[in-house]
Scaffold this motif. Structure first.
Motif, PDB file in Angstrom:
ATOM      1  N   PHE A   1      15.601  56.562  40.330  1.00 39.16           N
ATOM      2  CA  PHE A   1      15.499  58.016  40.249  1.00 39.16           C
ATOM      3  C   PHE A   1      15.748  58.583  41.631  1.00 39.16           C
ATOM      4  O   PHE A   1      15.734  57.850  42.632  1.00 39.16           O
ATOM      5  N   GLU A   2      15.993  59.879  41.705  1.00 43.41           N
ATOM      6  CA  GLU A   2      16.224  60.543  42.981  1.00 43.41           C
ATOM      7  C   GLU A   2      15.059  61.462  43.328  1.00 43.41           C
ATOM      8  O   GLU A   2      14.413  62.033  42.451  1.00 43.41           O
ATOM      9  N   SER A   3      14.817  61.595  44.606  1.00 43.33           N
ATOM     10  CA  SER A   3      13.820  62.525  45.111  1.00 43.33           C
ATOM     11  C   SER A   3      14.288  63.000  46.486  1.00 43.33           C
ATOM     12  O   SER A   3      15.348  62.594  46.974  1.00 43.33           O
TER      13      SER A   3
ATOM     14  N   PHE B   1      20.043  64.001  48.184  1.00 44.55           N
ATOM     15  CA  PHE B   1      18.858  63.335  47.645  1.00 44.55           C
ATOM     16  C   PHE B   1      18.760  61.905  48.183  1.00 44.55           C
ATOM     17  O   PHE B   1      19.751  61.330  48.656  1.00 44.55           O
ATOM     18  N   ALA B   2      17.583  61.335  48.097  1.00 45.77           N
ATOM     19  CA  ALA B   2      17.370  59.913  48.361  1.00 45.77           C
ATOM     20  C   ALA B   2      17.148  59.206  47.029  1.00 45.77           C
ATOM     21  O   ALA B   2      16.676  59.803  46.064  1.00 45.77           O
ATOM     22  N   LYS B   3      17.492  57.925  46.981  1.00 55.11           N
ATOM     23  CA  LYS B   3      17.387  57.151  45.744  1.00 55.11           C
ATOM     24  C   LYS B   3      16.223  56.166  45.867  1.00 55.11           C
ATOM     25  O   LYS B   3      16.003  55.568  46.924  1.00 55.11           O
ATOM     26  N   PHE B   4      15.490  56.000  44.762  1.00 51.66           N
ATOM     27  CA  PHE B   4      14.343  55.104  44.748  1.00 51.66           C
ATOM     28  C   PHE B   4      14.393  54.204  43.514  1.00 51.66           C
ATOM     29  O   PHE B   4      14.977  54.568  42.481  1.00 51.66           O
ATOM     30  N   ARG B   5      13.768  53.065  43.656  1.00 49.78           N
ATOM     31  CA  ARG B   5      13.693  52.088  42.555  1.00 49.78           C
ATOM     32  C   ARG B   5      12.236  51.950  42.130  1.00 49.78           C
ATOM     33  O   ARG B   5      11.340  51.737  42.955  1.00 49.78           O
ATOM     34  N   LEU B   6      12.002  52.076  40.831  1.00 58.01           N
ATOM     35  CA  LEU B   6      10.676  51.877  40.252  1.00 58.01           C
ATOM     36  C   LEU B   6      10.659  50.534  39.529  1.00 58.01           C
ATOM     37  O   LEU B   6      11.508  50.277  38.669  1.00 58.01           O
ATOM     38  N   ILE B   7       9.723  49.686  39.902  1.00 57.50           N
ATOM     39  CA  ILE B   7       9.600  48.355  39.300  1.00 57.50           C
ATOM     40  C   ILE B   7       8.543  48.434  38.209  1.00 57.50           C
ATOM     41  O   ILE B   7       7.366  48.705  38.475  1.00 57.50           O
ATOM     42  N   LEU B   8       8.979  48.241  36.989  1.00 55.60           N
ATOM     43  CA  LEU B   8       8.068  48.391  35.848  1.00 55.60           C
ATOM     44  C   LEU B   8       7.286  47.094  35.615  1.00 55.60           C
ATOM     45  O   LEU B   8       7.502  46.413  34.623  1.00 55.60           O
TER      46      LEU B   8
ATOM     47  N   ASP C   1      12.480  52.075  48.394  1.00 56.46           N
ATOM     48  CA  ASP C   1      13.664  52.809  48.832  1.00 56.46           C
ATOM     49  C   ASP C   1      14.912  52.109  48.297  1.00 56.46           C
ATOM     50  O   ASP C   1      15.065  50.896  48.426  1.00 56.46           O
ATOM     51  N   ALA C   2      15.827  52.884  47.680  1.00 55.19           N
ATOM     52  CA  ALA C   2      17.054  52.306  47.134  1.00 55.19           C
ATOM     53  C   ALA C   2      18.302  52.943  47.728  1.00 55.19           C
ATOM     54  O   ALA C   2      19.381  52.909  47.127  1.00 55.19           O
ATOM     55  N   GLY C   3      18.167  53.585  48.910  1.00 55.04           N
ATOM     56  CA  GLY C   3      19.347  54.124  49.580  1.00 55.04           C
ATOM     57  C   GLY C   3      19.524  55.609  49.364  1.00 55.04           C
ATOM     58  O   GLY C   3      18.585  56.339  49.055  1.00 55.04           O
ATOM     59  N   ASP C   4      20.765  56.052  49.509  1.00 55.76           N
ATOM     60  CA  ASP C   4      21.095  57.470  49.392  1.00 55.76           C
ATOM     61  C   ASP C   4      21.452  57.832  47.963  1.00 55.76           C
ATOM     62  O   ASP C   4      22.093  57.057  47.246  1.00 55.76           O
ATOM     63  N   GLY C   5      21.076  59.044  47.575  1.00 52.40           N
ATOM     64  CA  GLY C   5      21.512  59.597  46.310  1.00 52.40           C
ATOM     65  C   GLY C   5      22.645  60.579  46.531  1.00 52.40           C
ATOM     66  O   GLY C   5      23.304  60.568  47.573  1.00 52.40           O
TER      67      GLY C   5
END
Length: 662
Positions: A627-629, A655-662, A647-651
C-alpha cells in the motif's frame, strides 16, 4: 443543436505544433488564430470544489501549500484569458465549506448585513460570469448560504433544488434559484467584427444533499433527479434563444446505468439532447485525464468528452482550471460548434524528485481581497485547547488501528454517554464509528493528519475531523454492526492466501467510508470476497470478511441492541451502508463532531490517543500486500505493534510504498 458527437476534436498541442506561425500567434489558442470571418473562438473556464481555499495555505498544517489556492488559479487565468479572443468564467460549486476559514466565517465571525464572504470577494475580483451550488454549500444552513451568495456580482443557477414538494412537471417546481441564465455576450469573430451570441448555463446539485444535510434541509427544501430536471429545462432554454447550452454539474462521472436521483450523473446528463458542453466536479478528480475512467462507455478521458460532448473537471482546491474551447460558426442567425478541445490546466507540477513546484505566483488582488479574514483564521486555528501525550497521525489509518481515529471515537463515546444517561437508551452498550478523513489518496502524498505530542490547537482538531458534521446515534442489532463492518471492509481488495505484494487498497472505495467501530474487537479476513458493493448491495452474500467479532470478550449476539455514535452523514444513509438510515436514528445532537472533540480535549486536559488495536487482519501465512502512504510514515514504523509493516521503496506521485506481512 450541434452534432458534436460526429466531430473529431483535435488536440491543442497538435494544432500548435502544426502551425507555421509567428511567436505572437503562438500565444493564441489555435481556434483564435485560425477563426474565419464567420467563426469565433469561445473559451469557457471552470473552477470547482474550491472549498474556501482562497490562499495557497494549508490551515490544518499551518503552512503554505503550492498545490492549492484560488489566488494561484487566478494567475493562470490571466494567461489563459490572453490565449483566447472571447472567454467566460464559471464556478461549479463547493466553494463555501471545507477549511478553517469557512468554519471561522460561519461559526465565529458570522455574516452581518452588508458583509461579503472572503471567497465571494475573491470571485468578484476575478469577474465570474455564473456559478452553481455544490453539496457543501448547505453545511451551514440555508440562511447562511443565501447571505453569502447574496454578496456575489454574478448569478447562481440550480435547476433541481426546490422550496418544497416536487411538482408533477419540473417546470412547475418552486425553485430557490433560477434554473438557468442566458448570457448575451458580444464576441469577436475571426475578422475582428463584433456580434452577439446567447450562451445558456444550467446548474445541478447532487440530490443526496437531502440525506447529507437533513438537519438543515428537512421540511425546507427538496431535490429533483438531475437528468429529469435537465430534460425539462433545456428545451425551454432553446426556446428562449440559447445558441449554446452549457451544463454546470456539481456531480461526478459514473459509468453505472442511469438510476433515479443518481449522485454522479454527469455522463448521463451529457446525453441530454440540447446540452452542448458540460463542466463536472464533486469527485475531486481531473478530466480530461487518462486512466481515471478507462473502459467506461461514452467517456473519452483523452479527448475530454462525455457522450461525445466536450467536458472538463478542474480538480479541487484550485489545483486546476478546467477549459473547454469552442470553435463556433455562424449558421444563418444561430451559432453552432464546429470543433472543440478540452483541458484541465494545473497550477503546479512535480519535478524529477517528485517535489511540488509552483507554476505561478499569487494574484495580489485576490490575496488583498481576503487578507483580513485569512489573518483572523490563523489566529483562530492557533488557539490551544489541550495537550496530547502521544502523536496523532493517520499514515497507517487504512491498515491498522490508528490514533487519529481513536481520539475521535473516544470523544464521541464520552459525549453520547452523557447525552443518553437520562433516556430509555441509557443501559444499551455504546459503540463508536469513525473513519480516517485524511488518508492520502486523491488528496496527495501530504494529505495526512500529523500532530506531534504536546499542545493541541483548534487547527489540529480541524485536521482530525475535516467536516462540520453533527453527532448522531443509531440503535441497531449485533448483526447490523457486523454488516456495517462488512461494508467498511470494502476498503480492501480480495487477497488470495499466498499472494505476494498484491495491492491492498481498493482505489474506488473512499477512506471516509472506512469506518472503524470501537467497543468491539474483530479481524478482517482478506482471503474472503467483499460482501457488499459500494452501493451497499450484497455481491457475495455468503462472504464473511469480519471474523471473531466480539463484545465484552464474547462473540457478539446478533440480536443484541447497541447504540452506535457516528455523524449525520452516516446516520442519514451516507455511504449506503446496509440498513443504516434515518429510521435507526435515536439521537440528533446540536453539536458538531469537531466541537465534541474540542470539549473532550478541554475536559481531559491531556488526552492519551494510543490505538487499542481492537481490529486487525486475520493471519494469512506466506501472504504479503503493499500500500502507499506519505513518506513521513516511515518515522512511525516503530510505533506499530499489532501489524508487521516494512518500507518497500517509492510509490507514485510522491507517495512512499510499504509492505504489510499478513
Amino acid at each position: 443543436m450541434s452534432d458534436i458527437s460526429a466531430m473529431h476534436p483535435i488536440s491543442r498541442r497538435s494544432l500548435l505544433s502544426g502551425m507555421a506561425a509567428t511567436s505572437a500567434l503562438l500565444l493564441l489558442h489555435p481556434f483564435s488564430a485560425r477563426a474565419a470571418s464567420n467563426q469565433a473562438h469561445l473559451r469557457l473556464m471552470e473552477t470547482t470544489d474550491i472549498h474556501v481555499n482562497v490562499f495557497p495555505y494549508d490551515y490544518y498544517a499551518d503552512k503554505p501549500n503550492d498545490t492549492m489556492g484560488l489566488a494561484r488559479t487566478a494567475t493562470i487565468m490571466d494567461t489563459i484569458r490572453a490565449e483566447a479572443t472571447n472567454s467566460l468564467l464559471i464556478d461549479n460549486g463547493d466553494f463555501l465549506q471545507g477549511n478553517p476559514m469557512g468554519d471561522y466565517m460561519a461559526y465565529q465571525r458570522g455574516m452581518k448585513e452588508g458583509d461579503v464572504h472572503p471567497v465571494i470577494k475573491a470571485m468578484n475580483v476575478l469577474g465570474y460570469d455564473v456559478g452553481t451550488l455544490g453539496n457543501h454549500e448547505f453545511n451551514y444552513g440555508l440562511d447562511y448560504m443565501f447571505n453569502v451568495v447574496g454578496g456575489s456580482n454574478f448569478p447562481y443557477v440550480c435547476a433541481n433544488l426546490t422550496k418544497g414538494n416536487l411538482a408533477s412537471d419540473p417546470k412547475q417546481d418552486e425553485l430557490f434559484f433560477k434554473p438557468y441564465v442566458i448570457i448575451e455576450k458580444i464576441i469577436k469573430d475571426g475578422s475582428g467584427a463584433e456580434t452577439p451570441i446567447k450562451i445558456g448555463f444550467i446548474g445541478f446539485v447532487p440530490p443526496q444533499i437531502m440525506l447529507w444535510d437533513v438537519k438543515n434541509l428537512e421540511g425546507k427544501a427538496q431535490t429533483r433527479d438531475i437528468v429529469e430536471a435537465a430534460k425539462a429545462w433545456v428545451p425551454a432554454m432553446k426556446e428562449e434563444g440559447a445558441d449554446i447550452i452549457v451544463a454546470l454539474s456539481h456531480s461526478g462521472i459514473d459509468g453505472a446505468p442511469l438510476a433515479d436521483r443518481m449522485e454522479n450523473a454527469s455522463l448521463h446528463l451529457a446525453g441530454v439532447e440540447g446540452i452542448d458542453a458540460i463542466f463536472t466536479g464533486h469527485q475531486h478528480l481531473v478530466f480530461p485525464g487518462p486512466k481515471s475512467w478507462d473502459g467506461i462507455a461514452g467517456v473519452d478521458p483523452i479527448k475530454g468528452t462525455l457522450s461525445g460532448k466536450p467536458a472538463a473537471m478542474a480538480g479541487f482546491w484550485g489545483s486546476h482550471l478546467g477549459l473547454i474551447d469552442l470553435l463556433l460558426e455562424k449558421d444563418g442567425q444561430r451559432w453552432r460548434i464546429v470543433d472543440f478541445t478540452a483541458e484541465a490546466r494545473p497550477i503546479y507540477h512535480r519535478d524529477e524528485a517528485k517535489k511540488v513546484v509552483a507554476d505561478v505566483a499569487d494574484k495580489a488582488e485576490v490575496i488583498d481581497a481576503a487578507k483580513a479574514e485569512h489573518e483572523a483564521t490563523l489566529n483562530y486555528v492557533r488557539t490551544p485547547v489541550g495537550k496530547t501525550s502521544a502523536p496523532l497521525y493517520s499514515y497507517f489509518a487504512l491498515v491498522a488501528d490508528d490514533p487519529s481515529v481513536q481520539v475521535v471515537s473516544q470523544a464521541q463515546t464520552w459525549y453520547i454517554k452523557q447525552m443518553l444517561k437520562e433516556t430509555e437508551y441509557k443501559d444499551l452498550p455504546v459503540l463508536s464509528a469513525a473513519a480516517p478523513f485524511k488518508a492520502g489518496g486523491r488528496g496527495g502524498a501530504d494529505y495526512y493528519t500529523d500532530v506531534p505530542a504536546g499542545d493541541i490547537a483548534i487547527k489540529n482538531v480541524a485536521d482530525l475531523y475535516l467536516y462540520p458534521n453533527t453527532v448522531q446515534a443509531v440503535a441497531i442489532t449485533g448483526e447490523q454492526v457486523k454488516n456495517w463492518l462488512e461494508m467498511s471492509a470494502g476498503m480492501f481488495n480480495h487477497i488470495p492466501a499466498g499472494s505476494k505484494d498484491a495491492a491492498l487498497l481498493n482505489a474506488n472505495f473512499p477512506s471516509y467510508n472506512f469506518d472503524i467501530i470501537d467497543g468491539v474487537t474483530y479481524e478482517i479476513d482478506l482471503s474472503q470476497e467483499r460482501k457488499f458493493d459500494n452501493d451497499g448491495l450484497p455481491v457475495n452474500p455468503q462472504a464473511n470478511r469480519i471474523e471473531n467479532l466480539q463484545f465484552d470478550g464474547k462473540p457478539i449476539d446478533p440480536a443484541q441492541k447497541f447504540v452506535v455514535v457516528t455523524n449525520n452523514y452516516r446516520a442519514g444513509g451516507g455511504g449506503k451502508f446496509p440498513e443504516i438510515a434515518a429510521d435507526k436514528v435515536i439521537f440528533v445532537a446540536p453539536d458538531t463532531n469537531r466541537d465534541v472533540i474540542v470539549r473532550y480535549i478541554v475536559e481531559e486536559g491531556t488526552i492519551n490517543p494510543s490505538a487499542d488495536a481492537n481490529w486487525t487482519f486475520k493471519a494469512l501465512p506466506g501472504t504479503t500486500v503493499t500500500f502507499e502512504s506519505g513518506p513521513k510514515a516511515k518515522q512511525f514504523l516503530g510505533d506499530l505493534k499489532s501489524v508487521k509493516i516494512e518500507d518497500a521503496g517509492d510509490g507514485a506521485e510522491g507517495f512512499a510504498k510499504f509492505r504489510l506481512i499478513l
